[in-house]
Design an enzyme around this catalytic site. Structure first.
Site, short mmCIF file in Angstrom:
data_model
loop_
_atom_site.label_atom_id
_atom_site.label_comp_id
_atom_site.label_asym_id
_atom_site.label_seq_id
_atom_site.Cartn_x
_atom_site.Cartn_y
_atom_site.Cartn_z
N LYS A 54 -1.57 -3.96 2.08
CA LYS A 54 -1.57 -4.69 0.81
C LYS A 54 -1.20 -6.16 1.03
O LYS A 54 -0.68 -6.51 2.09
CB LYS A 54 -0.58 -4.03 -0.15
CG LYS A 54 0.85 -4.06 0.33
CD LYS A 54 1.73 -3.16 -0.53
CE LYS A 54 3.16 -3.16 -0.05
NZ LYS A 54 3.93 -2.05 -0.61
N TYR A 85 12.79 -36.85 -0.80
CA TYR A 85 13.15 -36.85 -2.21
C TYR A 85 14.66 -36.89 -2.39
O TYR A 85 15.39 -36.18 -1.70
CB TYR A 85 12.59 -35.61 -2.91
CG TYR A 85 11.09 -35.64 -2.99
CD1 TYR A 85 10.42 -36.60 -3.75
CD2 TYR A 85 10.33 -34.72 -2.28
CE1 TYR A 85 9.05 -36.65 -3.80
CE2 TYR A 85 8.95 -34.75 -2.34
CZ TYR A 85 8.31 -35.72 -3.10
OH TYR A 85 6.96 -35.77 -3.15
C1 LIG Z 1 4.28 -1.10 0.35
C2 LIG Z 1 4.16 0.33 0.27
C3 LIG Z 1 4.33 1.11 1.41
C4 LIG Z 1 4.70 0.54 2.76
O1 LIG Z 1 6.04 0.17 2.79
P1 LIG Z 1 6.71 -0.50 4.05
O2 LIG Z 1 8.15 -0.37 3.80
O3 LIG Z 1 6.23 -1.91 4.09
O4 LIG Z 1 6.27 0.25 5.25
C5 LIG Z 1 4.16 2.47 1.28
N1 LIG Z 1 3.84 3.02 0.09
C6 LIG Z 1 3.68 2.30 -1.02
C7 LIG Z 1 3.36 2.98 -2.30
C8 LIG Z 1 3.84 0.94 -0.98
O5 LIG Z 1 3.70 0.22 -2.09
#
Ligand SMILES: *Cc1c(COP(=O)(O)O)cnc(C)c1O
Length: 392
Positions: free
Chosen positions: A44, A272
């Site tokens: 993701k 700044y």
């Molecule tokens: C992001 C996510 C994961 C992976 O999690 P990590 O801790 O980054 O390995 C697994 N399942 C779902 C539903 C997620 O949203």
């Protein structure tokens, strides 16, 4: 995506990503799988900033055949990039997205009972629709409740076009030292499975682990573990993990180029608000990276108590003297250099002192991968050679 030309020179700010290290992390995780379990790579948010297409290709080459993303468009992107394995969309989806998801052969998640019913109605008359049920066990976000398991089975039994491939849940506090909450969530998940099979449903692939719980609870591995953080090279805990070490490799390096230098006298205010002042004559170098690229963008901080406030003040004070706490360093030829003043939108000043740096020199910068937008070039290496560029 452009193929790398031998003489390719990236712009002023880019991320260099070592695909070998992603594959290494995959193999390292694979060695820890309980028998029968496989890895579903969670890619993701553009593979946590690494670049979803290239990360997926590297993982597929290492043997990964299952992937997960949050949205349909992320899933389609992976499919279009040539990924042939399973792709699960974890987030809730809406009816207008379903045809495109089915066309790309993505598996969808049922985010609730009403959502499942809607999906079943839509699926009827379509070719099989691949589906996973998410169980809400304590994340408070999406999923069916354990009490809805029998109702879920009734919907699935009545909709032969739905092809149920998995039942999963997501842990909210898996990175904590104390896993009592995680265990309660797991018990709720098991409650769902029991009720589902008592009602007559066959339990398909089970998957519950994210990176932290994967390391902590081999008994929870089941058919799949969903790993993002670990594969992308980041440790899921802020603490050391007991037991045999995981040889994690971080594939990510933020880089920027010096785009201007000038030799300043002592006492020059920089940036700044003039929060930084040179103490002695020396060279100032401007690098072509700033907030807009994801340099040093920390989450908004609201002190919750007096101790927090104290920490915050100390950090701010350290910043003004050109020091940064928290292990973030800017390196020029392996030497740590100071940021002079506040980071700008696209330009940041370094106090190089007596160092003989030049326009065009590379510096290593702490680019935050999740804040590093699509506009920042990704430069992929394999075996130490640039193999691919993702340019904006
Ligand atoms: C992001 C996510 C994961 C992976 O999690 P990590 O801790 O980054 O390995 C697994 N399942 C779902 C539903 C997620 O949203």
């Amino acid at each position: 995506m452009t193929e790398a030309a031998a003489d390719y020179a990236p712009g002023d700010c880019w991320a260099e990503i070592d695909l070998d290290k992603i594959a290494h992390n995959y193999r390292e995780a694979e060695r820890r799988l309980a028998p029968g379990a496989r890895i579903m790579a969670v890619l993701k948010a553009d593979a946590y900033g690494l670049g979803a297409e290239s990360a997926a290709a590297a993982l597929a080459e290492a043997g990964c055949a299952a992937f997960a993303v949050t949205t349909v468009s992320e899933g389609r992107l992976l499919r279009q990039s040539g990924i042939q394995g399973d792709i699960l969309v974890l987030g809730p989806t809406r009816p207008p997205e379903w045809p495109a998801a089915a066309e790309a052969d993505l598996a969808l998640s049922a985010a609730g009972l009403a959502h499942l019913r809607q999906l079943a109605q839509w699926a009827t008359g379509h070719s099989p629709v691949r589906l996973h049920l998410e169980v809400e066990t304590g994340m408070g976000r999406t999923g069916l409740l354990p009490e809805q398991a029998a109702a879920a089975w009734a919907v699935i039994r009545g909709a032969p076009a739905l092809r149920l491939e998995g039942i999963y849940t997501h842990f909210a506090r898996g990175a904590r030292r104390d896993l009592a909450y995680t265990e309660r969530q797991y018990a709720r998940y098991e409650e769902f499975l029991r009720a589902y099979s008592a009602a007559g449903g066959d339990v398909p692939a089970r998957h519950v682990c994210n990176s932290s719980v994967f390391l902590e609870r081999p008994a929870y591995h089941h058919e799949y573990v969903r790993l993002g953080t670990l594969l992308c090279g980041q440790w899921p805990f802020t603490r050391p993990f007991p037991g045999p070490g995981f040889a994690l490799r971080d594939p990510w390096q933020g880089k920027a180029r010096i785009v201007h230098v000038w030799d300043a006298p002592a006492g020059v205010p920089v940036g700044y608000y003039g929060l930084y002042r040179t103490r002695r004559p020396g060279r100032l170098a401007v690098v072509g990276a700033g907030h807009a690229h994801g340099l040093g963008v920390a989450p908004e901080f609201y002190p919750k108590n007096l101790l927090d406030l104290l920490k915050f003040t100390v950090k701010k004070a350290a910043l003004l003297t050109g020091r940064r706490l928290g292990g973030e360093k800017i390196l020029w030829q392996g030497q740590e250099v100071k940021i002079a003043g506040l980071i700008g939108m696209q330009l940041t000043v370094l106090d190089m002192g007596a160092r003989d740096c030049q326009v065009g020199d590379e510096v290593l910068i702490p680019l935050r991968r999740l804040q590093t937008g699509y506009n920042v070039e990704r430069c992929y290496t394999k075996g130490g050679r640039v193999v691919q560029i993702r340019a904006f």
